[in-house]
Write a protein that holds these residues in place. Structure first.
Motif, PDB file in Angstrom:
ATOM      1  N   ILE A   1      24.482 -22.657 -76.644  1.00 27.96           N
ATOM      2  CA  ILE A   1      23.499 -21.774 -77.274  1.00 27.96           C
ATOM      3  C   ILE A   1      24.174 -20.504 -77.761  1.00 27.96           C
TER       4      ILE A   1
ATOM      5  N   ARG B   1      18.149 -17.494 -79.549  1.00 25.80           N
ATOM      6  CA  ARG B   1      18.698 -17.876 -78.247  1.00 25.80           C
ATOM      7  C   ARG B   1      17.704 -17.722 -77.102  1.00 25.80           C
TER       8      ARG B   1
ATOM      9  N   ASP C   1      19.079 -25.161 -72.527  1.00 26.08           N
ATOM     10  CA  ASP C   1      20.431 -25.026 -72.008  1.00 26.08           C
ATOM     11  C   ASP C   1      20.599 -25.707 -70.653  1.00 26.08           C
TER      12      ASP C   1
END
Length: 308
Positions: free
Chosen positions: A21, A30, A39
């Motif tokens: 990311i 993000r 993530d």
């Protein structure tokens, strides 16, 4: 939508710097990907496997690849929606826990209003996927929202929030069968029950990461409730998991290859508990994540029982 940078943090955090990311995604996006836990895909796997297991269990031979793909996309989206709900409701608690205080909402990178807009977007995508299924599955999918929105509150009410997570995360065991067979039957119900006790096991391991912070701020969990007896209980949960999946396969008429491969899944669960170090946060996370391999082995067992 404006965001703030990820704050410096030197302790044990579930946000990792320098991952894909940080390398590939524009800075403004993000925090939203982290809010959806893209993530950290293990939660998506744990949500997805009961769907895949059930769809494979209900199939006459090989499971439908298109159906498996729809479930995969749906798991990504709905896991993200569930995490967004959880982080909105738990933002004050998360700010007081070492592992979670760098998450997007408690760290100030995403406001509650921005998170609600993002949640609406995820639910809309989830609805588009759900409408590809039959009416029975659509009705079940709508009912699942009751669990998605209430589970995050359970840690305030009961020592057994992991049981409610089990009810939520294993709903796919009902969905997969309903999509293929347009109804529900005993194999799906047995698989759902097995999934619930599986979640009780792996999420108790996960909860041991936060037991000191949880005790300090008044959050309840099976890790605190079971304490030093956790290993014994998890052995029991995992034994019931293996037995429940075995019963589901028997009821669905799977062949002998199913039980042979499922034995490997049982050995994996036994290894998890035998080697688990409850006071080691890193080991708790590693053992929790290893349930992805259990999921793959069970899927292989079900497919083998159908096609061999």
């Amino acid at each position: 939508m404006t965001t703030q940078p990820l704050p410096e943090h030197g302790g044990f955090s579930d946000i990792r710097r320098g991952d894909w990311i940080d390398r590939l995604v524009p800075s403004a996006a993000r925090p939203y990907l982290r809010l959806a836990r893209l993530d950290r895909p293990i939660g998506t796997w744990l949500l997805l496997f009961p769907c895949w297991w059930s769809a494979a269990l209900a199939a006459e031979s090989w499971p439908d690849p298109w159906l498996m793909l729809l479930f995969a996309v749906g798991a990504v989206v709905m896991r993200g929606a569930g995490c967004t709900v959880n982080d909105i409701l738990d933002r004050k608690f998360d700010a007081m826990v070492e592992r979670t205080r760098t998450r997007p909402i408690p760290s100030g990178q995403v406001s509650v209003r921005q998170a609600l807009v993002f949640l609406a977007f995820q639910l809309l995508v989830g609805l588009v996927i759900l409408l590809q299924f039959n009416l029975t599955a659509v009705a079940l999918g709508v009912l699942s929202l009751l669990l998605v929105f209430t589970y995050p509150l359970m840690k305030r009410i009961t020592w057994w929030p992991q049981a409610f997570l089990g009810l939520t995360f294993n709903w796919g065991a009902l969905m997969g069968w309903a999509v293929v067979r347009d109804g529900l039957d005993w194999p799906a119900l047995a698989l759902y029950a097995a999934g619930i006790v599986w979640t009780l096991g792996y999420d108790t391991i996960y909860a041991h990461q936060d037991k000191e912070d949880d005790a300090r701020i008044g959050v309840k969990s099976t890790a605190l409730r079971l304490g030093e007896q956790s290993k014994i209980w998890i052995y029991g949960f995992y034994t019931l998991t293996w037995a429940g999946i075995s019963v589901a396969g028997l009821l669905a008429g799977l062949g002998p290859a199913f039980q042979a491969v499922l034995t490997l899944a049982g050995l994996h669960l036994a290894w998890q508990v035998a080697t688990w170090i409850p006071d080691d946060q890193s080991d708790c996370l590693a053992k929790f994540r290893s349930n992805r391999w259990f999921g793959w082995i069970v899927l292989a067992a079900i497919v083998a029982g159908r096609v061999v």
